[in-house]
Motif scaffolding. Structure first.
Motif, PDB file in Angstrom:
ATOM      1  N   THR A  76     -29.582 -20.036 -27.526  1.00 35.58           N
ATOM      2  CA  THR A  76     -29.607 -18.571 -27.519  1.00 35.58           C
ATOM      3  C   THR A  76     -29.041 -17.987 -28.807  1.00 35.58           C
ATOM      4  OG1 THR A  76     -27.414 -18.357 -26.509  1.00 35.58           O
ATOM      5  CG2 THR A  76     -29.290 -18.604 -25.017  1.00 35.58           C
ATOM      6  N   SER A  84     -28.935  -8.666 -24.508  1.00 37.11           N
ATOM      7  CA  SER A  84     -29.644  -8.270 -23.295  1.00 37.11           C
ATOM      8  C   SER A  84     -30.824  -9.198 -23.008  1.00 37.11           C
ATOM      9  CB  SER A  84     -30.138  -6.824 -23.411  1.00 37.11           C
ATOM     10  OG  SER A  84     -31.026  -6.681 -24.502  1.00 37.11           O
ATOM     11  N   VAL A  85     -31.402  -9.763 -24.067  1.00 43.00           N
ATOM     12  CA  VAL A  85     -32.518 -10.693 -23.901  1.00 43.00           C
ATOM     13  C   VAL A  85     -32.015 -12.076 -23.514  1.00 43.00           C
ATOM     14  CG1 VAL A  85     -34.434 -11.850 -25.055  1.00 43.00           C
ATOM     15  CG2 VAL A  85     -33.958  -9.439 -25.534  1.00 43.00           C
ATOM     16  N   THR A  86     -31.043 -12.581 -24.246  1.00 44.24           N
ATOM     17  CA  THR A  86     -30.595 -13.956 -24.022  1.00 44.24           C
ATOM     18  C   THR A  86     -29.891 -14.137 -22.680  1.00 44.24           C
ATOM     19  OG1 THR A  86     -28.522 -13.507 -25.219  1.00 44.24           O
ATOM     20  CG2 THR A  86     -30.366 -14.395 -26.486  1.00 44.24           C
ATOM     21  N   ARG A  87     -29.215 -13.107 -22.203  1.00 44.39           N
ATOM     22  CA  ARG A  87     -28.490 -13.233 -20.937  1.00 44.39           C
ATOM     23  C   ARG A  87     -29.423 -13.518 -19.776  1.00 44.39           C
ATOM     24  NH1 ARG A  87     -24.526  -8.292 -20.174  1.00 44.39           N
ATOM     25  NH2 ARG A  87     -23.959  -9.480 -18.306  1.00 44.39           N
ATOM     26  N   SER A  88     -30.674 -13.078 -19.868  1.00 47.93           N
ATOM     27  CA  SER A  88     -31.621 -13.345 -18.787  1.00 47.93           C
ATOM     28  C   SER A  88     -31.915 -14.834 -18.651  1.00 47.93           C
ATOM     29  CB  SER A  88     -32.922 -12.571 -19.028  1.00 47.93           C
ATOM     30  OG  SER A  88     -33.575 -13.024 -20.205  1.00 47.93           O
ATOM     31  N   TYR A  89     -31.688 -15.605 -19.722  1.00 48.44           N
ATOM     32  CA  TYR A  89     -31.925 -17.044 -19.683  1.00 48.44           C
ATOM     33  C   TYR A  89     -30.735 -17.810 -19.110  1.00 48.44           C
ATOM     34  CZ  TYR A  89     -36.143 -16.371 -22.443  1.00 48.44           C
ATOM     35  OH  TYR A  89     -37.391 -15.991 -22.864  1.00 48.44           O
ATOM     36  N   TYR A  90     -29.626 -17.138 -18.873  1.00 48.87           N
ATOM     37  CA  TYR A  90     -28.465 -17.792 -18.279  1.00 48.87           C
ATOM     38  C   TYR A  90     -28.708 -18.162 -16.821  1.00 48.87           C
ATOM     39  CZ  TYR A  90     -25.587 -16.072 -22.212  1.00 48.87           C
ATOM     40  OH  TYR A  90     -25.045 -15.801 -23.439  1.00 48.87           O
ATOM     41  N   ARG A  91     -29.572 -17.410 -16.165  1.00 44.96           N
ATOM     42  CA  ARG A  91     -29.762 -17.578 -14.722  1.00 44.96           C
ATOM     43  C   ARG A  91     -30.272 -18.978 -14.394  1.00 44.96           C
ATOM     44  NH1 ARG A  91     -28.763 -12.795 -12.613  1.00 44.96           N
ATOM     45  NH2 ARG A  91     -29.131 -10.903 -13.861  1.00 44.96           N
ATOM     46  N   ASP A 117     -19.752 -14.154 -19.106  1.00 49.53           N
ATOM     47  CA  ASP A 117     -21.164 -13.846 -18.880  1.00 49.53           C
ATOM     48  C   ASP A 117     -21.893 -15.034 -18.254  1.00 49.53           C
ATOM     49  OD1 ASP A 117     -20.896 -11.330 -19.880  1.00 49.53           O
ATOM     50  OD2 ASP A 117     -21.919 -11.709 -21.776  1.00 49.53           O
ATOM     51  N   LEU A 121     -23.698 -15.204 -14.377  1.00 52.16           N
ATOM     52  CA  LEU A 121     -25.151 -15.209 -14.257  1.00 52.16           C
ATOM     53  C   LEU A 121     -25.757 -16.573 -13.940  1.00 52.16           C
ATOM     54  CD1 LEU A 121     -25.902 -12.934 -17.344  1.00 52.16           C
ATOM     55  CD2 LEU A 121     -26.056 -12.278 -14.934  1.00 52.16           C
TER      56      LEU A 121
END
Length: 243
Positions: A76, A84-91, A117, A121
């Motif tokens: 990331t 905001s974009v990279t955090r969606s890949y934490y899931r 974070d 997530l």
């Protein structure tokens, strides 16, 4: 392309594994995340590395004992504008490689935000490994090993230092995370069939976890074509243990 190269590609496509694990690599921009991952994948330093834009994906299959594990590796971007974009890949991540630069104190001071974070997530059983990168630049050090070790113990993460330039300890964080995850599966704490666990069964496992078959970690080596490596856990601090 020579025929043997086609055969090698075909072998990769048919490769089987016991488990598939999702990892994220996070930390401040310039900490060497991409170079660390590149050395892990290609066994070579990445020249002329540029900042990651958004997220980049890689994969590699490793071996722990008798288990073959395919790692999905999401590198990331560290810049704030991509958060905001990279955090969606934490899931759904099972493991996180949290990287800082030992020659840049600011990259160390912001670790808590990155870890918070990730834990908010990713999988509830997330395994975190803290990596102090650029250990080859000892003369420029701004973060002492003892200080980082204390932080790791306080935040329940594994810790080691590595060098993406020389390759020293580059393999170790990825293997440590995989080993911890496998032990959680064996103990029953983590269910690979549960959504969001960050782990799934591969074809080789045939959706079975044989409780009578102990996971063997006597050798932390892995299988790769045309080379055989030894993993050095230099200056490694396990979670819940300080210097």
């Amino acid at each position: 392309m020579p025929l043997n190269d086609y055969d090698a590609d075909a072998t990769e496509l048919l490769e089987t594994y016991d488990f598939l694990m999702k990892y994220i690599i996070i930390g401040e921009a310039g900490s060497g995340k991409s170079c660390l991952l590149h050395h892990f994948i290609h066994n070579a330093f990445k020249d002329h590395s540029q900042h990651t834009i958004g997220v980049e994906f890689s994969s590699r299959t490793i071996k722990l004992g008798e288990k073959r594990i395919k790692l999905q590796l999401w590198d990331t971007a560290g810049q704030e504008r991509f958060r905001s974009v990279t955090r969606s890949y934490y899931r759904g991540a099972a493991g996180v490689i949290l990287v800082y630069d030992i020659t840049n104190r600011d990259s160390f001071l912001n670790l808590s935000r990155w870890l918070t974070d990730a834990r908010a997530l990713a999988s509830t059983h997330l395994v975190a490994v803290l990596v102090g990168n650029k250990s080859d630049r000892e003369d420029e050090r701004e973060v002492e090993w003892a200080e980082a070790s204390r932080w790791a113990a306080e935040n329940d993460v594994h810790f080691l230092e590595a060098s993406s330039l020389t390759g020293d300890n580059v393999e170790a964080p990825f293997l440590l995370a995989a080993r911890s995850i496998l032990l959680s599966i064996e103990s029953g704490a983590l269910d690979p069939e549960k959504a969001g666990s960050g782990v799934s069964y591969g074809d080789r496992a045939l959706r079975r976890v044989n409780s009578s078959s102990l996971l063997s970690f006597g050798s932390l080596s892995h299988s790769r074509k045309r080379r055989s490596d030894k993993i050095r856990l230099k200056n490694w601090v396990p979670a819940n243990k300080c210097c």
